[in-house]
Design an enzyme around this catalytic site. Structure first.
Site, PDB file in Angstrom:
ATOM      1  CG  HIS A 152       0.554 -15.853  52.917  1.00 45.60           C
ATOM      2  ND1 HIS A 152       0.708 -16.731  53.935  1.00 45.60           N
ATOM      3  CD2 HIS A 152      -0.603 -15.186  53.167  1.00 45.60           C
ATOM      4  CE1 HIS A 152      -0.309 -16.639  54.777  1.00 45.60           C
ATOM      5  NE2 HIS A 152      -1.131 -15.695  54.332  1.00 45.60           N
ATOM      6  CG  ASP A 159       4.218 -17.484  53.434  1.00 46.29           C
ATOM      7  OD1 ASP A 159       4.371 -16.490  54.155  1.00 46.29           O
ATOM      8  OD2 ASP A 159       3.113 -18.063  53.264  1.00 46.29           O
ATOM      9  CG  ASP A 208      -5.874 -16.095  64.628  1.00 45.54           C
ATOM     10  OD1 ASP A 208      -6.392 -17.179  64.946  1.00 45.54           O
ATOM     11  OD2 ASP A 208      -5.612 -15.776  63.462  1.00 45.54           O
ATOM     12  CG  ASP A 249      -3.599 -20.450  59.271  1.00 41.61           C
ATOM     13  OD1 ASP A 249      -2.473 -20.209  59.728  1.00 41.61           O
ATOM     14  OD2 ASP A 249      -4.358 -19.578  58.810  1.00 41.61           O
TER      15      ASP A 249
HETATM   16  C1  XUL Z   1      -4.667 -15.028  59.432  1.00 42.58           C
HETATM   17  C2  XUL Z   1      -4.858 -16.213  58.580  1.00 42.58           C
HETATM   18  C3  XUL Z   1      -4.100 -16.232  57.303  1.00 42.58           C
HETATM   19  C4  XUL Z   1      -4.850 -16.838  56.169  1.00 42.58           C
HETATM   20  C5  XUL Z   1      -4.147 -16.724  54.853  1.00 42.58           C
HETATM   21  O1  XUL Z   1      -5.373 -15.056  60.602  1.00 42.58           O
HETATM   22  O2  XUL Z   1      -5.576 -17.115  58.932  1.00 42.58           O
HETATM   23  O3  XUL Z   1      -2.894 -16.883  57.527  1.00 42.58           O
HETATM   24  O4  XUL Z   1      -5.123 -18.184  56.398  1.00 42.58           O
HETATM   25  O5  XUL Z   1      -3.787 -15.435  54.543  1.00 42.58           O
HETATM   26 CO    CO Z   2      -6.107 -18.939  58.086  1.00 44.37          CO
END
Ligand code: XUL
Ligand code: CO
Length: 441
Positions: free
Chosen positions: A99, A102, A305, A337
C-alpha cells in the site's frame, strides 16, 4: 545495510531435510504440469505484514523485534526497503505488494506525502534493477487515516471522495513507474454501519464512478496492469459493498466495469463470507474473473480476519486445483497477505512463515496436478451430470426444449434414477493423494 545477517539464501533440500531454513517441497525449477513451480506459484511478499506490522492488537502493544525499527520517518522507510530486498533475495520470492502508506510516511498534505513517495519509489526502482523481484501489485490505503472515517469513494464527504481519487491517481502512477502487473482495490471502509444514515444508492453509484475514473486514468497514462477487486464481507464495516465474488461481479456488471476488472481472492475473506476459499476461486474462474490470490488462512474458531500464513494442505490443494483448472493465474500471483503471530516476534520468524507458506502451496500444487492427471474429480463430476449428455438433458443444454415438452416428459413418469454423491469416498481418495504424493520422497 544487512538486517538478516544470520540467515543465508533459502534453498530447496527436499522432504527429508531437517534444516528449518530450507524448502522441503518448493523447488522453483521442478516442472509440474508443464510449467516450473516458480512459473505457476508466483509468490509475493506483503510489505505491510512483513515490514511494517508491529504485532499490536486491540488489547496490547506491538511485540515485533525489527532491527530497522531503530530508525524513524524517512530513514525508517529507507531501512525497510533495504530489509525488504534482502528478504526477497534470500527467499527467492519473485514478487512483492504494498500500500502507499507501507513504503513512505504521510506528510501534512497530500503534496508532502507524494514527495515522500517519490523518494522511496525511486529507491525501490533502483533496488529492482539488481533484483529478480518484481511488483505484483500496489494499492492505496484509503482506510487507516481518520479522514476515511465514513469511507473513501463511498464517503458521505465529496472532499474525501476527491482525496481518495488523488491517492489512487498517485498509486497508478507508481504502479506504472515500477512495472506493476496488477493494481488492487480492496474495499477498506467502502461499506456502511447502518442504513439509518446511509444513502446506499448514491454510495454505490459513486463507487462505480470512481472505478470508471481509475480505468480512464490508467488508460491515459498507458498503465496496462490488470485491475483487481478484493472482496471481503465485513471488517472494518458491518456491510462491505464487495461482500464476495458474486456480489462484486454483480456490481461490476451493473456499472459496466466487468471488462476492466478481475478478482483478487483472499482465503480468509472467503471464510468470513461463509464460503470456502475454493468456492470463491471457483465462482471467479467459471465466470472468467479469477485474477490473483491473497494466500493466507483464517482461524475457524474466530470471527475476524486473522491473516495467518497458509499451512493447511487440504486447502492449498483445493485452491491449486482451481488455479490449475484456470490455466494458472496469468498476471496474478499468490500474495502472502499473512502475518506472523504476535508471539512469533523474532525477525527469523518472517523466514519460517514464508517457507511454511511456500512449501504448503508447492505441496498443494503437486497433489492438485496428480488429481487432475488422474481425472479424479473430473470423472466424478462428469459421471454425476451425464443425464445432460443425451435425451431430454441434451435438449435442455442445447436450448431446444420448453416447459410444455418438459412437462410431457415427466407427466406419467414414475421412476427417477439417482446415483450416490459418494462424498466420503471422494474425501478418502483425496486423503490418499495427499499422503501418497510424498510417500517416497
Ligand atoms: C484487508 C486486506 C488488505 C488488502 C489490500 O483485509 O486483505 O490488506 O489485501 O488492501
Ligand atoms: Co488481502
Amino acid at each position: 545495510m544487512a538486517y538478516f545477517t544470520d540467515i543465508n539464501k533459502i534453498n530447496f533440500e527436499g522432504a527429508k531435510s531437517i534444516n528449518p531454513y530450507a524448502f522441503k517441497y518448493y523447488n522453483p525449477e521442478e516442472v509440474v504440469g508443464g510449467k516450473t513451480m516458480e512459473e505457476y506459484l508466483r509468490f509475493a511478499v506483503a510489505y505491510w505484514h512483513t515490514f511494517t506490522m508491529d504485532g499490536s492488537d486491540p488489547f496490547g502493544a506491538g511485540t515485533m523485534v525489527r532491527p530497522w525499527d531503530k530508525y524513524s520517518g524517512m530513514d525508517l522507510a529507507k531501512a525497510r526497503v533495504e530489509a525488504a530486498f534482502e528478504l526477497f533475495e534470500k527467499l527467492g520470492v519473485p514478487y512483492f505488494c504494498f500500500h502507499d502508506v507501507d513504503i513512505a510516511p504521510e506528510g501534512n498534505t497530500l503534496r508532502e506525502t507524494n514527495k515522500n513517495l517519490d523518494t522511496i519509489v525511486a529507491m525501490i526502482k533502483d533496488y529492482m534493477k539488481d533484483s529478480k523481484t518484481k511488483l505484483l501489485w500496489n494499492t492505496a490505503n484509503n482506510f487507516t487515516h481518520p479522514r476515511f472515517i465514513h469511507g473513501a469513494a463511498s464517503s458521505s464527504s465529496a472532499d474525501i471522495f476527491a482525496f481518495s481519487a488523488a491517492k489512487v491517481k498517485k498509486g497508478l502512477e507508481i504502479g506504472k513507474e515500477l512495472g506493476g502487473e496488477n493494481y488492487v482495490f480492496w474495499g477498506g471502509r467502502e461499506g456502511y454501519e447502518t442504513l439509518l444514515n446511509t444513502d446506499m444508492k448514491l454510495e454505490l453509484d459513486n463507487l462505480g464512478r470512481f472505478f470508471h475514473m481509475a480505468v480512464d486514468y490508467a488508460k491515459e497514462i498507458g498503465f496496462d496492469a490488470q485491475f483487481l477487486i478484493e472482496p471481503k464481507p465485513k471488517e472494518p464495516t458491518t456491510h462491505q459493498y464487495d461482500f464476495d465474488v458474486a456480489t462484486g461481479y454483480a456490481f461490476l456488471q451493473r456499472y459496466d466495469l466487468q471488462d476492466h476488472f478481475k478478482f483478487n481472492i483472499e482465503a480468509n475473506h472467503a471464510t468470513l463470507a461463509g464460503h470456502t476459499f475454493e468456492h470463491e476461486l471457483h465462482y471467479a474462474r467459471v465466470n472468467g474473473m479469477l485474477g490473483s490470490v491473497d494466500a493466507n488462512q483464517g482461524d475457524p474458531l474466530l470471527g475476524w480476519d486473522t491473516d495467518e500464513f497458509p499451512t493447511d494442505l487440504y486447502s492449498t490443494t483445493l485452491a491449486m486445483y482451481e488455479i490449475l483448472k484456470n490455466g494458472g493465474l496469468g498476471k496474478g500471483g499468490l500474495n502472502f497477505d499473512a502475518k506472523v503471530r504476535r508471539g512469533s516476534f523474532e525477525p527469523e520468524d518472517l523466514f519460517h512463515a514464508h517457507i511454511a507458506g511456500m512449501d504448503s502451496f508447492a505441496a498443494g500444487l503437486k497433489v492438485a496436478q496428480k488429481l487432475l492427471d488422474d481425472k479424479v474429480l473430473e470423472d466424478v463430476v462428469e459421471n454425476r451430470y451425464k443425464s445432460y449428455t443425451e435425451g431430454i438433458g441434451q435438449e435442455i443444454v442445447n436450448g431446444t426444449t420448453d416447459f410444455r415438452k418438459l412437462e410431457e416428459h415427466v407427466l406419467d413418469k414414475t421412476e427417477f434414477k439417482h446415483q450416490s454423491g459418494r462424498l466420503e469416498q471422494i474425501k478418502a481418495t483425496i486423503n490418499q493423494y495427499l499422503l501418497q504424493t510424498f510417500a517416497d520422497q
